[in-house]
Design an enzyme around this catalytic site. Structure first.
Site, PDB file in Angstrom:
ATOM      1  N   PHE A 118     -32.781 -12.751  10.019  1.00 13.86           N
ATOM      2  CA  PHE A 118     -31.965 -11.613   9.607  1.00 13.86           C
ATOM      3  C   PHE A 118     -32.801 -10.713   8.704  1.00 13.86           C
ATOM      4  O   PHE A 118     -33.763 -11.174   8.089  1.00 13.86           O
ATOM      5  CB  PHE A 118     -30.722 -12.108   8.847  1.00 13.86           C
ATOM      6  CG  PHE A 118     -29.433 -11.792   9.550  1.00 13.86           C
ATOM      7  CD1 PHE A 118     -29.080 -12.458  10.705  1.00 13.86           C
ATOM      8  CD2 PHE A 118     -28.572 -10.814   9.062  1.00 13.86           C
ATOM      9  CE1 PHE A 118     -27.909 -12.166  11.374  1.00 13.86           C
ATOM     10  CE2 PHE A 118     -27.389 -10.509   9.713  1.00 13.86           C
ATOM     11  CZ  PHE A 118     -27.048 -11.188  10.872  1.00 13.86           C
ATOM     12  N   GLN A 238     -23.593   0.843   1.590  1.00 14.75           N
ATOM     13  CA  GLN A 238     -24.553   0.512   2.626  1.00 14.75           C
ATOM     14  C   GLN A 238     -24.200   1.105   3.995  1.00 14.75           C
ATOM     15  O   GLN A 238     -23.061   1.016   4.433  1.00 14.75           O
ATOM     16  CB  GLN A 238     -24.628  -1.004   2.780  1.00 14.75           C
ATOM     17  CG  GLN A 238     -25.554  -1.460   3.892  1.00 14.75           C
ATOM     18  CD  GLN A 238     -25.796  -2.953   3.833  1.00 14.75           C
ATOM     19  OE1 GLN A 238     -24.950  -3.736   4.235  1.00 14.75           O
ATOM     20  NE2 GLN A 238     -26.933  -3.343   3.298  1.00 14.75           N
ATOM     21  N   HIS A 240     -25.133   0.523   7.823  1.00 21.26           N
ATOM     22  CA  HIS A 240     -25.782  -0.437   8.724  1.00 21.26           C
ATOM     23  C   HIS A 240     -26.556   0.353   9.766  1.00 21.26           C
ATOM     24  O   HIS A 240     -26.017   1.274  10.367  1.00 21.26           O
ATOM     25  CB  HIS A 240     -24.728  -1.322   9.388  1.00 21.26           C
ATOM     26  CG  HIS A 240     -25.296  -2.525  10.082  1.00 21.26           C
ATOM     27  ND1 HIS A 240     -26.086  -2.425  11.193  1.00 21.26           N
ATOM     28  CD2 HIS A 240     -25.214  -3.847   9.803  1.00 21.26           C
ATOM     29  CE1 HIS A 240     -26.460  -3.639  11.573  1.00 21.26           C
ATOM     30  NE2 HIS A 240     -25.938  -4.519  10.750  1.00 21.26           N
ATOM     31  N   LEU A 250     -20.176  -2.071  15.168  1.00 16.43           N
ATOM     32  CA  LEU A 250     -21.385  -2.741  14.721  1.00 16.43           C
ATOM     33  C   LEU A 250     -22.114  -3.469  15.848  1.00 16.43           C
ATOM     34  O   LEU A 250     -21.500  -4.144  16.666  1.00 16.43           O
ATOM     35  CB  LEU A 250     -20.979  -3.759  13.648  1.00 16.43           C
ATOM     36  CG  LEU A 250     -22.133  -4.362  12.865  1.00 16.43           C
ATOM     37  CD1 LEU A 250     -22.807  -3.292  12.037  1.00 16.43           C
ATOM     38  CD2 LEU A 250     -21.620  -5.469  11.966  1.00 16.43           C
ATOM     39  N   GLU A 253     -27.235  -7.268  13.154  1.00 14.96           N
ATOM     40  CA  GLU A 253     -28.650  -7.395  12.840  1.00 14.96           C
ATOM     41  C   GLU A 253     -29.248  -8.617  13.544  1.00 14.96           C
ATOM     42  O   GLU A 253     -30.449  -8.688  13.776  1.00 14.96           O
ATOM     43  CB  GLU A 253     -28.780  -7.577  11.328  1.00 14.96           C
ATOM     44  CG  GLU A 253     -30.109  -7.237  10.745  1.00 14.96           C
ATOM     45  CD  GLU A 253     -29.981  -7.080   9.238  1.00 14.96           C
ATOM     46  OE1 GLU A 253     -29.986  -5.941   8.770  1.00 14.96           O
ATOM     47  OE2 GLU A 253     -29.855  -8.100   8.543  1.00 14.96           O
ATOM     48  N   ARG A 284     -31.592  -3.223   5.363  1.00 14.77           N
ATOM     49  CA  ARG A 284     -30.792  -2.195   6.022  1.00 14.77           C
ATOM     50  C   ARG A 284     -31.004  -0.793   5.471  1.00 14.77           C
ATOM     51  O   ARG A 284     -30.977   0.181   6.224  1.00 14.77           O
ATOM     52  CB  ARG A 284     -29.315  -2.560   5.907  1.00 14.77           C
ATOM     53  CG  ARG A 284     -29.013  -3.773   6.737  1.00 14.77           C
ATOM     54  CD  ARG A 284     -27.610  -4.252   6.556  1.00 14.77           C
ATOM     55  NE  ARG A 284     -27.393  -5.397   7.439  1.00 14.77           N
ATOM     56  CZ  ARG A 284     -26.293  -6.125   7.440  1.00 14.77           C
ATOM     57  NH1 ARG A 284     -25.310  -5.854   6.600  1.00 14.77           N
ATOM     58  NH2 ARG A 284     -26.166  -7.135   8.267  1.00 14.77           N
ATOM     59  N   HIS A 350     -20.888   0.863   6.258  1.00 16.16           N
ATOM     60  CA  HIS A 350     -20.657  -0.547   6.535  1.00 16.16           C
ATOM     61  C   HIS A 350     -20.138  -1.357   5.359  1.00 16.16           C
ATOM     62  O   HIS A 350     -19.166  -2.087   5.475  1.00 16.16           O
ATOM     63  CB  HIS A 350     -21.970  -1.155   7.041  1.00 16.16           C
ATOM     64  CG  HIS A 350     -21.864  -2.575   7.473  1.00 16.16           C
ATOM     65  ND1 HIS A 350     -20.987  -2.971   8.461  1.00 16.16           N
ATOM     66  CD2 HIS A 350     -22.512  -3.703   7.073  1.00 16.16           C
ATOM     67  CE1 HIS A 350     -21.099  -4.293   8.637  1.00 16.16           C
ATOM     68  NE2 HIS A 350     -22.005  -4.746   7.804  1.00 16.16           N
ATOM     69  N   ARG A 392     -27.438  -4.670  -0.013  1.00 10.11           N
ATOM     70  CA  ARG A 392     -27.138  -6.053   0.354  1.00 10.11           C
ATOM     71  C   ARG A 392     -27.953  -6.480   1.560  1.00 10.11           C
ATOM     72  O   ARG A 392     -28.063  -5.744   2.530  1.00 10.11           O
ATOM     73  CB  ARG A 392     -25.651  -6.203   0.673  1.00 10.11           C
ATOM     74  CG  ARG A 392     -25.281  -7.569   1.203  1.00 10.11           C
ATOM     75  CD  ARG A 392     -23.803  -7.709   1.433  1.00 10.11           C
ATOM     76  NE  ARG A 392     -23.310  -6.947   2.558  1.00 10.11           N
ATOM     77  CZ  ARG A 392     -23.499  -7.264   3.841  1.00 10.11           C
ATOM     78  NH1 ARG A 392     -24.199  -8.335   4.163  1.00 10.11           N
ATOM     79  NH2 ARG A 392     -22.982  -6.512   4.805  1.00 10.11           N
TER      80      ARG A 392
END
Lengths: 577, 239
Positions: A118, A238, A240, A250, A253, A284, A350, A392
């Site tokens: 990730f 954030q 994404h 979405l 990731e 991100r 996101h 994050r």
């Protein structure tokens, strides 16, 4: 007016991962009522796809220390390192416990919990990507949420489904309870309790393009803010990198974790230029900026405003087994098969890094000096511990909800022995009812939809990935105008039964409040850090801004106080990948 | 490409008029828009009282299950381009209607509660995860994708006739735990699903399979449950 009164030792708002995990903790110590504006298993947690982070080391060597470092670095050094350390070390027993509760994790050939790569998760302090995300195909949130809800049922947690919270009552610096409406019949219910845990999730619906569910509107944060409590680090929102073009749905990731790469209109794998070590698995904030930079410089696909996420070279079996859900999304919503065609993607709003400030046990802070609101707790996306700082890392949000949901539940259980039952005054109930009547009786000419649409557009245009002083000032001015228009809103549905138009009007009022906090917080932070990118202040400024912002509502408008970042082990360094 | 669609929607507004009626709205949508987009557009621009459930809008939460052109589906997962110009929308069948397209799902969820829908294992947990082979995990793989939208159970003729029947969703939930190698409540759970209104009532009509938005072969799972019940000697109830 008829009022339905309830009493529970602990009342929890929200039945997502944080709320359910907290409930499992609290039910051993007293009665628990969980309020959700949806049916329980429909919380936005269910949409989480790719994974939940823990240095189990099931697929290759890993350590919680590396996880801690990655999270600190990922946060652009704004995360509090003591809290991050708690989360990353707690991660291992937390995942094992989830497995024992029944979460159907995907497995390694030896039958252990499978793990994949990730963004931003590395071995040996940044050397190479590491397999740290535990997953259940690409339905990890769904798998964990169901298991937690099932355990709540087993233990006898009482759920109030389709109840929307209208007020969180705090008087004399202590929580008294919650006022809610039963959506089904419009009846008002008062829940008095010794403790209240807010686990109400995020508020991505403030932006036009978002991965968030319609329910993610953030009213609980606004309810506290309007009562004079602070909100922390609200400038950090954030985006994404890989939202499905035009829809914002979405694409996990995990798709890049399994080998997917981003390509621009010239067919180049552009992340090599932005993050040479870990490329498409950079955090991100960096990937989102990289994509938008490519588009701005005319290298979108066919000069348009998106790039491709390419999975064509990934083994078809991996797509089928580990990414079935996103394969289906691509087929349904874009009419393409990701094994044959690249996926058009663009950053999508996101996750809120900011939120209700808490200590490491979920106690809600009322100032920068650590004083708390007695009996009030928060966990999950609505809260700011802060473990995510300015950005994050992927697969840390599910971890955050479960680790700090449990800790908040534990702390709330301790207070039950000494705390007395809260009392919700008639005046507070009257105020809620007046607000409803006002909205129902308004004869203005504005609609919820038009004000909301304009708010979402201006936030998307001028307060998203890239920001400037001029743009943010425009946003704040626009929000003032929208607030005026909000006063002229009228709704056509006057009924008591399942009045979603009324609820949307109430939510919109809170969205306006939160949007203003986000824009004002972004305007005052004159640096670029993590997800907050100021084009007029492109550098990170540790000398002046290595600190958390606390926004307060005052008579003079929104004002700010600051709290130092807790630095224990890792000194701030330039963030390179 | 934009095109006009006619949404013919079954309405029920108990506070205003307790009888049901049909309303028609002609709206322009582009071909990649969803039925849910159409409903939202109608609510926002034509009739604010139109009521339906929604949340995730991409087929993972199960809120917006409804009957669209005669078939139970998720409004967020059904593109208008795949439908004729006339789109007929009704609430899920066989559950009480609260308002417009919103049904009371209490009965549906109660059925799930009856099959002990949680992992039961009182053995002291090991220090690490319980080992489960990928092959064993695959046995429950389809069943764990259920989002409890209610499409299957409300499309089942047996459920229409017998409201006590557990129905496809609850039986699938029972399967999810009965075939999980970590669970230890096999007998208890088989007891719950092999009574008069349990697994033997399934006549393999396949409506559930046809409507499941996650494409779960529910009938196949119920057959496996029957086989397991016979093997373990739970042959009671009506067959």
């Amino acid at each position: 007016m008829e009022i339905n009164r309830h009493y529970f030792d602990t009342v929890i708002i929200g039945s997502g991962l944080a709320g359910c995990r907290a409930a499992i903790e609290c039910i051993n110590h007293g009665t628990v009522g969980v309020l959700s504006k949806l049916y329980p298993t429909r919380s936005h947690s269910t949409a989480a796809q790719g994974g939940i982070g823990a240095a189990l080391g099931n697929e290759e060597e890993d350590s919680p220390e590396w996880h801690t470092y990655d999270t600190v670095k990922g946060s652009d050094f704004l995360g509090d390192q003591d809290a991050i350390e708690i989360m990353c070390y707690d991660a291992i027993p937390t995942i094992i416990e989830l497995e024992h509760m029944g979460v159907p994790f995907s497995r390694t050939p030896e039958g252990k919990i499978a793990q994949r790569r990730f963004g931003g998760h590395t071995k040996e302090f940044g050397k190479a990507p590491v397999r740290r995300a535990c997953y259940s195909a690409d339905r990890t949130g769904h798998a964990v949420l169901f298991a937690l809800y099932e355990q709540c049922q087993l233990k006898g947690v009482r759920f109030f489904q389709e109840f929307e919270v209208l007020d969180i009552v705090i008087e004399n610096n202590a929580v008294q309870g919650v006022i809610a409406v039963n959506i089904k019949d419009g009846s008002i219910h008062v829940f008095e309790s010794k403790a209240v845990i807010i686990a109400s999730g995020g508020y991505g619906k403030i932006f036009k393009v978002t991965s968030n569910a319609y329910a993610s509107t953030g009213e609980c944060l606004s309810m506290l803010f309007r009562q004079g409590l602070p909100l922390e680090d609200m400038e950090f929102f954030q985006f994404h990198p890989t939202g499905l073009y035009g829809l914002g749905i979405l694409i996990t990731e995990g798709a890049r974790g399994e080998g997917g790469i981003l390509i621009n209109g010239k067919g180049e794998r552009f992340m090599e230029r932005y993050a040479p070590t870990i490329k498409d698995l950079a955090p991100r904030d960096m990937v989102s900026r990289a994509i938008l930079t490519e588009i701005r410089q005319g290298r979108g696909i066919d000069g348009k405003d998106y790039v491709y996420l390419d999975l064509r070279h990934v083994d078809k079996k991996i797509l089928e087994e580990r990414l079935p859900e996103i394969t289906t999304f691509c087929k349904i919503y874009m009419g393409i098969d990701p094994s044959e065609s690249p996926i058009p993607v663009v950053p999508t709003a996101h996750y809120a890094m900011g939120g209700i400030p808490t200590d490491n046990d979920g106690r809600v802070l009322r100032d920068v000096d650590g004083s708390v609101v007695y009996g009030l707790y928060a966990a999950g996306e609505c809260a700011c511990v802060s473990v995510h700082g300015a950005n994050r890392l992927g697969c840390n949000s599910l971890l955050d909800t479960v680790v700090f949901g449990r800790r908040a539940g534990k702390a709330a259980s301790e207070i039950l022995k000494s705390n007395t039952r809260g009392r919700v005054s008639k005046e507070r109930i009257q105020a809620v009812s007046d607000c409803i009547n006002m909205l129902k009786n308004s004869t203005g000419r504005e609609t919820v939809a038009s004000v909301r649409k304009d708010l979402q557009s201006v936030m998307m245009d001028k307060c998203s990935v890239f920001r400037t002083e001029e743009g943010l000032k425009t946003v704040i001015e626009e929000i003032q105008k929208l607030k005026e228009r909000y006063k002229e809103i009228s709704i056509t549905d006057k009924s008591k039964t399942f009045n979603t138009e009324l609820l949307e009007a109430i939510e919109l009022g809170h969205m306006l409040t939160l949007a203003e906090v986000i824009a004002c917080s972004a305007l005052q932070r004159t640096e670029s850090r993590g997800a907050h990118c100021r084009e007029d202040y492109p550098k990170r400024d540790d000398e002046n801004w290595l600190k958390h912002t606390f926004a307060f509502q005052t008579d003079k408008g929104i004002t700010f106080k600051f709290k130092p970042v807790k630095i224990t082990r890792f000194k701030p360094e330039e963030r390179k990948y | 490409m934009e095109k006009y669609y006619t949404f013919r929607i079954k309405r029920y507004l108990p506070d205003k008029n307790p009888s049901q009626r049909w309303d028609e709205f002609r709206i322009k949508l582009n071909s990649m828009e969803r039925v849910l987009d159409g409903l939202i557009k109608i609510k926002e621009t034509r009739d604010g009282t139109l009521t339906f459930r929604k949340s995730c809008a991409h087929g993972v939460c199960g809120s917006c299950a409804m009957k669209i052109n005669g078939k139970n589906r998720l409004a967020c997962q059904t593109l208008v381009k795949d439908l004729p110009e006339l789109i007929v929308i009704e609430p899920l069948p066989s559950l009480p209607v609260i308002k417009d397209l919103v049904v009371d799902m209490t009965l549906f969820f109660e059925k799930n509660d009856r099959v002990l829908p949680y992992l039961i294992n009182d053995e002291p947990p090991p220090e690490r995860e319980r080992i489960q082979s990928p092959e064993d995990q695959h046995k429950i793989l389809e069943s764990i994708t259920c989002i409890m939208c209610g499409s299957c159970t409300t499309s089942c003729p047996v459920f229409w006739a017998d409201k006590e029947y557990l129905g496809p969703s609850a039986l699938l939930k029972a399967y999810r735990f009965l075939f999980d190698t970590r669970d230890r409540a096999t007998e208890q759970r088989l007891e719950k699903i092999t009574g008069e209104h349990g697994v033997w009532r399934c006549h393999s009509i396949f409506n559930c399979v046809e409507v499941c938005p996650k494409e779960i072969d529910i009938t196949k799972h119920i057959l496996k449950l029957k086989r397991m019940a016979v093997k373990k000697g739970f042959t009671g109830g009506e067959r």
